[in-house]
Design a protein around this motif. Sequence first.
Motif, PDB file in Angstrom:
ATOM      1  N   PHE A 231       7.335   8.936 -13.328  1.00 32.81           N
ATOM      2  CA  PHE A 231       6.404   7.808 -13.391  1.00 32.81           C
ATOM      3  C   PHE A 231       5.928   7.615 -14.826  1.00 32.81           C
ATOM      4  CE2 PHE A 231       6.534   8.989  -9.035  1.00 32.81           C
ATOM      5  CZ  PHE A 231       6.223   7.853  -8.297  1.00 32.81           C
ATOM      6  N   ARG A 232       5.721   6.367 -15.207  1.00 29.33           N
ATOM      7  CA  ARG A 232       5.253   6.039 -16.554  1.00 29.33           C
ATOM      8  C   ARG A 232       3.838   5.460 -16.493  1.00 29.33           C
ATOM      9  NH1 ARG A 232       5.907   0.478 -16.820  1.00 29.33           N
ATOM     10  NH2 ARG A 232       7.535  -0.373 -15.455  1.00 29.33           N
ATOM     11  N   GLY A 233       3.205   5.366 -17.673  1.00 28.59           N
ATOM     12  CA  GLY A 233       1.848   4.821 -17.744  1.00 28.59           C
ATOM     13  C   GLY A 233       0.828   5.678 -17.042  1.00 28.59           C
ATOM     14  N   VAL A 234       1.041   7.000 -17.090  1.00 23.76           N
ATOM     15  CA  VAL A 234       0.179   7.932 -16.363  1.00 23.76           C
ATOM     16  C   VAL A 234      -0.832   8.546 -17.334  1.00 23.76           C
ATOM     17  CG1 VAL A 234       0.132  10.027 -14.956  1.00 23.76           C
ATOM     18  CG2 VAL A 234       2.077   8.444 -14.776  1.00 23.76           C
ATOM     19  N   PRO A 235      -2.125   8.345 -17.107  1.00 19.78           N
ATOM     20  CA  PRO A 235      -3.126   8.851 -18.045  1.00 19.78           C
ATOM     21  C   PRO A 235      -3.176  10.380 -18.086  1.00 19.78           C
ATOM     22  CG  PRO A 235      -4.178   7.924 -16.099  1.00 19.78           C
ATOM     23  CD  PRO A 235      -2.731   7.577 -16.008  1.00 19.78           C
ATOM     24  N   ASN A 236      -3.631  10.897 -19.215  1.00 21.23           N
ATOM     25  CA  ASN A 236      -3.648  12.345 -19.449  1.00 21.23           C
ATOM     26  C   ASN A 236      -4.888  12.976 -18.803  1.00 21.23           C
ATOM     27  OD1 ASN A 236      -3.194  14.897 -20.355  1.00 21.23           O
ATOM     28  ND2 ASN A 236      -3.597  14.474 -22.514  1.00 21.23           N
ATOM     29  N   ARG A 237      -4.852  13.022 -17.475  1.00 23.79           N
ATOM     30  CA  ARG A 237      -5.875  13.713 -16.695  1.00 23.79           C
ATOM     31  C   ARG A 237      -5.178  14.551 -15.628  1.00 23.79           C
ATOM     32  NH1 ARG A 237      -8.308   8.462 -17.090  1.00 23.79           N
ATOM     33  NH2 ARG A 237      -7.469   7.913 -15.032  1.00 23.79           N
ATOM     34  N   GLN A 238      -5.626  15.784 -15.419  1.00 22.51           N
ATOM     35  CA  GLN A 238      -5.055  16.692 -14.418  1.00 22.51           C
ATOM     36  C   GLN A 238      -3.539  16.823 -14.573  1.00 22.51           C
ATOM     37  OE1 GLN A 238      -6.844  16.479 -10.321  1.00 22.51           O
ATOM     38  NE2 GLN A 238      -7.649  14.527 -11.081  1.00 22.51           N
ATOM     39  N   GLN A 239      -3.082  16.889 -15.831  1.00 23.99           N
ATOM     40  CA  GLN A 239      -1.643  16.959 -16.122  1.00 23.99           C
ATOM     41  C   GLN A 239      -0.882  15.840 -15.417  1.00 23.99           C
ATOM     42  OE1 GLN A 239      -2.881  20.283 -14.661  1.00 23.99           O
ATOM     43  NE2 GLN A 239      -3.791  20.458 -16.699  1.00 23.99           N
ATOM     44  N   GLY A 240      -1.536  14.682 -15.258  1.00 22.48           N
ATOM     45  CA  GLY A 240      -0.874  13.519 -14.676  1.00 22.48           C
ATOM     46  C   GLY A 240      -0.831  13.485 -13.156  1.00 22.48           C
ATOM     47  N   LEU A 241      -1.325  14.518 -12.494  1.00 22.87           N
ATOM     48  CA  LEU A 241      -1.230  14.605 -11.030  1.00 22.87           C
ATOM     49  C   LEU A 241      -2.333  13.784 -10.366  1.00 22.87           C
ATOM     50  CD1 LEU A 241       0.292  15.932  -8.670  1.00 22.87           C
ATOM     51  CD2 LEU A 241      -1.292  17.873  -8.850  1.00 22.87           C
ATOM     52  N   GLN A 242      -1.953  13.014  -9.351  1.00 25.32           N
ATOM     53  CA  GLN A 242      -2.882  12.156  -8.609  1.00 25.32           C
ATOM     54  C   GLN A 242      -3.545  11.122  -9.528  1.00 25.32           C
ATOM     55  OE1 GLN A 242      -3.161  11.967  -5.294  1.00 25.32           O
ATOM     56  NE2 GLN A 242      -1.601  13.579  -5.102  1.00 25.32           N
ATOM     57  N   GLN A 243      -2.722  10.521 -10.376  1.00 24.20           N
ATOM     58  CA  GLN A 243      -3.183   9.479 -11.291  1.00 24.20           C
ATOM     59  C   GLN A 243      -2.405   8.189 -11.042  1.00 24.20           C
ATOM     60  OE1 GLN A 243      -5.850  10.253 -13.333  1.00 24.20           O
ATOM     61  NE2 GLN A 243      -5.724  12.222 -12.272  1.00 24.20           N
ATOM     62  N   ALA A 244      -2.956   7.089 -11.499  1.00 25.19           N
ATOM     63  CA  ALA A 244      -2.230   5.820 -11.408  1.00 25.19           C
ATOM     64  C   ALA A 244      -0.977   5.881 -12.270  1.00 25.19           C
ATOM     65  CB  ALA A 244      -3.129   4.676 -11.872  1.00 25.19           C
ATOM     66  N   GLY A 245       0.084   5.269 -11.781  1.00 26.14           N
ATOM     67  CA  GLY A 245       1.333   5.238 -12.534  1.00 26.14           C
ATOM     68  C   GLY A 245       2.327   4.312 -11.875  1.00 26.14           C
ATOM     69  N   THR A 246       3.396   4.020 -12.585  1.00 28.33           N
ATOM     70  CA  THR A 246       4.452   3.146 -12.094  1.00 28.33           C
ATOM     71  C   THR A 246       5.770   3.914 -12.116  1.00 28.33           C
ATOM     72  OG1 THR A 246       3.323   1.218 -13.021  1.00 28.33           O
ATOM     73  CG2 THR A 246       5.648   0.956 -12.443  1.00 28.33           C
ATOM     74  N   PHE A 247       6.493   3.853 -11.017  1.00 23.90           N
ATOM     75  CA  PHE A 247       7.784   4.547 -10.966  1.00 23.90           C
ATOM     76  C   PHE A 247       8.702   4.039 -12.066  1.00 23.90           C
ATOM     77  CE2 PHE A 247      12.201   4.757  -9.358  1.00 23.90           C
ATOM     78  CZ  PHE A 247      12.338   6.134  -9.373  1.00 23.90           C
ATOM     79  N   LYS A 248       9.315   4.980 -12.781  1.00 27.53           N
ATOM     80  CA  LYS A 248      10.220   4.638 -13.869  1.00 27.53           C
ATOM     81  C   LYS A 248      11.681   4.862 -13.481  1.00 27.53           C
ATOM     82  CE  LYS A 248      11.517   5.959 -18.593  1.00 27.53           C
ATOM     83  NZ  LYS A 248      11.318   6.958 -19.680  1.00 27.53           N
ATOM     84  N   GLN A 249      12.017   6.089 -13.020  1.00 26.11           N
ATOM     85  CA  GLN A 249      13.416   6.401 -12.744  1.00 26.11           C
ATOM     86  C   GLN A 249      13.532   7.718 -11.991  1.00 26.11           C
ATOM     87  OE1 GLN A 249      13.768   7.676 -17.268  1.00 26.11           O
ATOM     88  NE2 GLN A 249      15.762   7.834 -16.295  1.00 26.11           N
ATOM     89  N   ALA A 250      14.703   7.906 -11.390  1.00 27.62           N
ATOM     90  CA  ALA A 250      15.083   9.205 -10.850  1.00 27.62           C
ATOM     91  C   ALA A 250      15.948   9.919 -11.883  1.00 27.62           C
ATOM     92  CB  ALA A 250      15.848   9.036  -9.539  1.00 27.62           C
ATOM     93  N   VAL A 251      15.784  11.232 -11.973  1.00 28.96           N
ATOM     94  CA  VAL A 251      16.550  12.048 -12.921  1.00 28.96           C
ATOM     95  C   VAL A 251      17.146  13.224 -12.165  1.00 28.96           C
ATOM     96  CG1 VAL A 251      16.461  13.501 -14.973  1.00 28.96           C
ATOM     97  CG2 VAL A 251      15.082  11.407 -14.869  1.00 28.96           C
TER      98      VAL A 251
END
Length: 334
Positions: A231-251
């Motif tokens: 996910f992209r656009g994820v703010p730097n809180r709780q190492q990104g867990l349970q934060q707003a974000g937009t799916f970017k890609q599968a790897v």
Amino acid sequence: MIAYYAGDATAFRPYPTQKLTHIIYSFLHLKGTSFAFDKPQDQATVAALVALKAQHPQLKVLLSLGGWGGCETCSEVFATYQGRMAFAASVKEVLTATRTDGIDLDWEYPAVAGPPGHRFTPEDRHNFTLLVQALRTTLGNRYEISFAAGGFREYLQHAVEWPAVMPLVDRVHLMSYDLVNGYSTTTGHHTPLYSTPQQVPSVDDGVRFLDSVGVAPGKVVIGAAFYARVFRGVPNRQQGLQQAGTFKQAVNYRDFADSLSAARGFAFYWDEVAQAPYAYSAQRQEFATFDDAQSLQLKTRYARKKQLGGIMFWELTGDKPQGSLLKSLYQAAQ
């Protein structure tokens, strides 16, 4: 130990397929009312998989119908007796011609919303039962029948008549991955072993539901993922867990060293409650959720402890060549 496989006639060769009990070729689709290959080279791929059985007599090769976006006409075709019976007859013809061992139904989804624009109706739930009945009547006991089940509560509660379906099938493959998916707007674990206060869907939640409706544990196969969701656009809180974000890609797991590298700012973390790994890059504001060797070992031990039917994963070629994750699964199962 069940691998879904979406590669070609040679891509499986570097992997330790002798460690598998089943390979499920993915996917065939409906052509009218018939179970059909998309192109001739797909039949060559299946022939190459079947040839593995000479070396690994325990191996079974199944053919899967559908997949995400691959069952657009399923609701319509399986709504009629004629459609179900024509399909079942075509399945028998294909299995006989390819010398394969059964069918895996991956209708996403009966009775609940799947890909945008795909028809779904409440009647799908009973029609799925009737479809399985038609297949078992037509195929007899010589062939296996399994199906992939969504790992989220809406599917589990509304898509399947469990008491009617389970006596007729060999296994249900619980898709306990993509629980956070391409439509999600909050980060989380896409394939966690346990639920957390912030995220209910998990392997354990699905298994507990199936147990509550009387599904025999030995017919339940839990799912693992050989890929990350980023996910992209994820703010730097709780190492990104349970934060707003937009799916970017599968790897794919085989590409983690490049795509989720320290050079890209990724640091790796472990959620003790979910028993699941994740990674976050503050410099890129990207969050990744996935399985790794540790989470797969824990899932395997869980399956053994609960006396479940096994573990399946999507998808074999997502692993590193020589089968790093597959070997972790296999070692934990011994």
